[in-house]
Each structure stands twice: as C-alpha cells, then as structure tokens.
Scaffold this motif. Sequence first.
Motif, PDB file in Angstrom:
ATOM      1  N   GLY A  47       0.820  -1.198   0.000  1.00  0.00           N
ATOM      2  CA  GLY A  47       0.000   0.000   0.000  1.00  0.00           C
ATOM      3  C   GLY A  47       0.853   1.247   0.000  1.00  0.00           C
ATOM      4  N   TYR A  48       0.681   2.077   1.020  1.00  0.00           N
ATOM      5  CA  TYR A  48       1.270   3.408   1.068  1.00  0.00           C
ATOM      6  C   TYR A  48       2.801   3.403   1.069  1.00  0.00           C
ATOM      7  N   SER A  49       3.418   2.693   2.007  1.00  0.00           N
ATOM      8  CA  SER A  49       4.883   2.674   2.059  1.00  0.00           C
ATOM      9  C   SER A  49       5.468   1.963   0.841  1.00  0.00           C
ATOM     10  N   TYR A  50       4.781   0.945   0.382  1.00  0.00           N
ATOM     11  CA  TYR A  50       5.197   0.231  -0.830  1.00  0.00           C
ATOM     12  C   TYR A  50       5.294   1.193  -2.011  1.00  0.00           C
ATOM     13  N   GLN A  51       4.302   2.076  -2.150  1.00  0.00           N
ATOM     14  CA  GLN A  51       4.306   3.010  -3.272  1.00  0.00           C
ATOM     15  C   GLN A  51       5.412   4.051  -3.139  1.00  0.00           C
ATOM     16  N   HIS A  52       5.647   4.529  -1.914  1.00  0.00           N
ATOM     17  CA  HIS A  52       6.752   5.468  -1.724  1.00  0.00           C
ATOM     18  C   HIS A  52       8.082   4.801  -2.084  1.00  0.00           C
ATOM     19  N   ASP A  53       8.216   3.539  -1.720  1.00  0.00           N
ATOM     20  CA  ASP A  53       9.470   2.865  -1.997  1.00  0.00           C
ATOM     21  C   ASP A  53       9.651   2.595  -3.481  1.00  0.00           C
ATOM     22  N   LEU A  54       8.559   2.396  -4.201  1.00  0.00           N
ATOM     23  CA  LEU A  54       8.670   2.301  -5.660  1.00  0.00           C
ATOM     24  C   LEU A  54       9.235   3.601  -6.225  1.00  0.00           C
ATOM     25  N   GLY A  55       8.763   4.719  -5.681  1.00  0.00           N
ATOM     26  CA  GLY A  55       9.291   6.008  -6.107  1.00  0.00           C
ATOM     27  C   GLY A  55      10.779   6.125  -5.821  1.00  0.00           C
ATOM     28  N   ARG A  56      11.199   5.645  -4.657  1.00  0.00           N
ATOM     29  CA  ARG A  56      12.625   5.672  -4.307  1.00  0.00           C
ATOM     30  C   ARG A  56      13.445   4.844  -5.301  1.00  0.00           C
ATOM     31  N   LYS A  57      12.962   3.658  -5.617  1.00  0.00           N
ATOM     32  CA  LYS A  57      13.675   2.802  -6.561  1.00  0.00           C
ATOM     33  C   LYS A  57      13.798   3.459  -7.933  1.00  0.00           C
ATOM     34  N   HIS A  58      12.734   4.144  -8.344  1.00  0.00           N
ATOM     35  CA  HIS A  58      12.783   4.824  -9.636  1.00  0.00           C
ATOM     36  C   HIS A  58      13.770   5.989  -9.613  1.00  0.00           C
ATOM     37  N   VAL A  59      13.887   6.651  -8.469  1.00  0.00           N
ATOM     38  CA  VAL A  59      14.894   7.699  -8.327  1.00  0.00           C
ATOM     39  C   VAL A  59      16.287   7.110  -8.536  1.00  0.00           C
ATOM     40  N   THR A 222      -6.482   2.540   4.829  1.00  0.00           N
ATOM     41  CA  THR A 222      -5.446   1.810   5.548  1.00  0.00           C
ATOM     42  C   THR A 222      -4.608   1.103   4.495  1.00  0.00           C
ATOM     43  N   ASP A 223      -3.472   0.570   4.895  1.00  0.00           N
ATOM     44  CA  ASP A 223      -2.469   0.234   3.892  1.00  0.00           C
ATOM     45  C   ASP A 223      -2.294  -1.237   3.528  1.00  0.00           C
ATOM     46  N   SER A 224      -2.941  -2.145   4.217  1.00  0.00           N
ATOM     47  CA  SER A 224      -2.754  -3.554   3.868  1.00  0.00           C
ATOM     48  C   SER A 224      -3.877  -4.029   2.949  1.00  0.00           C
ATOM     49  N   PRO A 225      -3.651  -5.115   2.225  1.00  0.00           N
ATOM     50  CA  PRO A 225      -4.702  -5.658   1.365  1.00  0.00           C
ATOM     51  C   PRO A 225      -5.701  -6.543   2.109  1.00  0.00           C
ATOM     52  N   ALA A 226      -5.619  -6.584   3.441  1.00  0.00           N
ATOM     53  CA  ALA A 226      -6.503  -7.465   4.212  1.00  0.00           C
ATOM     54  C   ALA A 226      -7.991  -7.232   3.915  1.00  0.00           C
ATOM     55  N   PRO A 227      -8.475  -5.975   3.824  1.00  0.00           N
ATOM     56  CA  PRO A 227      -9.901  -5.793   3.506  1.00  0.00           C
ATOM     57  C   PRO A 227     -10.280  -6.343   2.133  1.00  0.00           C
ATOM     58  N   ILE A 228      -9.392  -6.200   1.155  1.00  0.00           N
ATOM     59  CA  ILE A 228      -9.659  -6.766  -0.173  1.00  0.00           C
ATOM     60  C   ILE A 228      -9.771  -8.287  -0.075  1.00  0.00           C
ATOM     61  N   GLN A 229      -8.872  -8.888   0.684  1.00  0.00           N
ATOM     62  CA  GLN A 229      -8.880 -10.347   0.831  1.00  0.00           C
ATOM     63  C   GLN A 229     -10.149 -10.827   1.529  1.00  0.00           C
ATOM     64  N   PHE A 239     -12.648  -1.543  -2.698  1.00  0.00           N
ATOM     65  CA  PHE A 239     -11.704  -0.638  -3.340  1.00  0.00           C
ATOM     66  C   PHE A 239     -10.368  -0.714  -2.610  1.00  0.00           C
ATOM     67  N   GLY A 240      -9.275  -0.742  -3.361  1.00  0.00           N
ATOM     68  CA  GLY A 240      -7.946  -0.803  -2.769  1.00  0.00           C
ATOM     69  C   GLY A 240      -7.408   0.571  -2.418  1.00  0.00           C
ATOM     70  N   GLN A 241      -6.288   0.568  -1.722  1.00  0.00           N
ATOM     71  CA  GLN A 241      -5.690   1.802  -1.208  1.00  0.00           C
ATOM     72  C   GLN A 241      -4.222   1.909  -1.594  1.00  0.00           C
ATOM     73  N   SER A 242      -3.830   3.026  -2.151  1.00  0.00           N
ATOM     74  CA  SER A 242      -2.451   3.430  -2.428  1.00  0.00           C
ATOM     75  C   SER A 242      -1.798   2.711  -3.607  1.00  0.00           C
ATOM     76  N   SER A 243      -2.030   1.401  -3.746  1.00  0.00           N
ATOM     77  CA  SER A 243      -1.477   0.677  -4.886  1.00  0.00           C
ATOM     78  C   SER A 243      -2.576  -0.176  -5.510  1.00  0.00           C
ATOM     79  N   SER A 246      -5.498  -5.385  -7.005  1.00  0.00           N
ATOM     80  CA  SER A 246      -6.353  -6.351  -7.699  1.00  0.00           C
ATOM     81  C   SER A 246      -5.872  -7.782  -7.530  1.00  0.00           C
ATOM     82  N   ARG A 247      -4.561  -7.991  -7.391  1.00  0.00           N
ATOM     83  CA  ARG A 247      -4.052  -9.356  -7.281  1.00  0.00           C
ATOM     84  C   ARG A 247      -4.460 -10.030  -5.975  1.00  0.00           C
ATOM     85  N   PHE A 248      -4.907  -9.246  -5.000  1.00  0.00           N
ATOM     86  CA  PHE A 248      -5.308  -9.825  -3.716  1.00  0.00           C
ATOM     87  C   PHE A 248      -6.789 -10.196  -3.681  1.00  0.00           C
TER      88      PHE A 248
END
Length: 363
Positions: A47-59, A222-229, A239-243, A246-248
């Motif tokens: 979710g949220y931290s995962y997306q920020h870290d994707l941004g870091r990796k792209h940097v 909130t940031d985990s996929p638990a509600p989707i699951q 509906f998912g959050q931050s990322s 759908s895979r969950f």
Amino acid sequence: MLNRRQFGLSVAGTAAALGVGPMVGRAIAADKLKVGFVYVGPVSDHGYSYQHDLGRKHVAEHFGDRVETTYVENVAEGPDTERVINQLAAGGCGLIFTTSFGFMNPTLKVAQRFPKVKFEHATGYKRAANVATYSGRFYEGRTVCGLIAGKLTKSNIIGYIGSFPIPEVVSGINAFTLALRSVNPQAQVRVVWVNSWYDPGKEAAAAKALIDQGADILSQHTDSPAPIQEAEARGIYAFGQSSDMSRFGPKAHLTSIVDDWTPYYIQRVQAVLDGTWKSEDYWGGLATGTVILPPFNPSIPEDVRALATKAVEDIKSGALHPFTGPIKDQSGKVVVAEGKTATDPEILSMAYYVEGVQGTLPK
C-alpha cells in the motif's frame, strides 16, 4: 532493508536492492547526493509505504551513480521518529523525505538542527526554509469510487475502514459519501476506525464486522490488502488503497486509488542537484498523475464504467469539484453553500462528517 533496530548499526538502501552491495565501508563520491526516506509501515505493505518505496527505486534508476538512496521502514509516529530522521541527516543525507502525517513536528525539529539539509514532508502542512510539503488529492479518487459504489450496492450499506480521523482521511470519507449519495440517496457509509495505518489483523477484523453489518462494498484508508482479501472471501466488492490491489482479490477489487510519487521524487531530487530546490507546497491529484485509478473490474457494467470515466476526466479538467455545494454536515447545517466549492484550507481542516455517514467522528 532496514528496520529501526538495525539502523544504528548500519545503513543500507537501494544499493542492496539493486545488487551493488552495501554502502557501509566504501567511499561515496563527493558530488553524489544522498537521499533518505522514512516510512511509517513496511515496504512490503502493498500500500502506502510500498508506493513510496517504488518512487525511491525509480529515483535510483533514473539518476544512477549521481544519487545514493537509503530508507528506514516501520517507523512509528512517536518519539522514535525524531531519532531516525536525525540519524539520516547526521549520516550525510542532503535530502530527506518523511512520508507520514505524524512525522511533521519531528521533521521540523531535525530541520532546525540541519539547516543545509533539505526536507520534504508528505501529507503535512508546516513548512520552513528547508522543509517543503507534498501530498495527493486522494479525495478526488474517492469521488470516483463513491459513484461506482452508489451504482453497484444492493444493501445500500458501504463499509469504510479508516486509519486515523485526520482531515486527509475525513475528507476522503466525505468525498466518497457525497458522490455515493449523488447517484443513490438511500446509501449510507459506516466507518470503523482501526487507529493504525498498517495492521492487517485489525483491518481484517474491521472488514469482517462491516460485512456482518450488511456492507456489500468496502472502502479503506489503511495500507494492507486485508480488507480486499476479506471481501474476496465473502463474495463482495472492495476498493484498494495506495497501490493496485487487484491481485489480492481479482473478483472483489473494483479499482484502487494509486499514489504515484515517482514524478515528484525525480523532480525534487533534480532540483537539489541543480541547486534550484526551494521550500514549497505541492498537492497533486488526478490531473497531475499523482493520483491514478487502475483499470476497472470488468464486471462493472458499461454505463457505470462510463460514469466513472467521465468523472475522472471532469475532475482533471476542473469541470467537477468533489466538494461543490450545497453540502450539509450530519446535523443538517450547510457547510458549503450552493454554487460554492470548498477551498483547499477548508478541505485540509475538515473535521466533520457529511450527511450519509453514520456514527460520530472521533475527536
């Protein structure tokens, strides 16, 4: 990967992730900018931290050997925050991104000690000469989700899992509810607060409770996929959050509100390298690509998909503002007059529920 206990012993960043070895024990070129990131959750939260870290990796990928990145994950909003930020600054970072609302005051305190270091704080509102702020207009995406939910719900009960009752989250609940009721005036939103950004157990329990109360669609800030699951397991929508989650839950997942921080991070790192960085406030949304909605679930009827797609385009163009009056709070008081739209300061200080949200907003 770092956690808080390991941070005092070593500093590891994208170097390990990219297979180039740890930073410890080797010299860093004098002209290399060291960029630090502080995350409230794990980078594996999807979710949220995962997306920020994707941004870091792209940097790291974008700038190559001009930049060295490092991060600290699972930093609780509390006394530990200041220590972590201070260690990044003392460790040579010239630019530090602190990515959670509760990091605001600790960021400012450390910034006073390190006036030559540039700081960027996500979702906050306090700035200084060397502290900028940035965030996303997440409420714009929630408007689109509310329209979809209003068209698809059968029970007219929507469950909403909230983290903390701060304006960022409250404005999202309100935007969702206003859009929901614009197409389905009978629909209601029930909120369960878990008082955590990332706690899969609490999020799952909240999802189960809301489904047991009759909710046939879930939304979350909130940031985990638990509600989707949980939605997938119980045969309802969510509906998912931050990322893109759908895979969950391929059947349950209608769409997600995706935060794309990459363009902003690259722009701000470039500004530091160019010597043009300055403290400012950035609030991007659908029009800037900071907020993105991934492909809609194919099960959504074509007319609903068309409605949602038009809403996205209208928000981007400015033809639709999610907080256009008349808007009433739970008591029936008009909080945004007819023909008016809520200002940014009003959205950023939102501390009330609109009509259609059940329960009392925690103080």
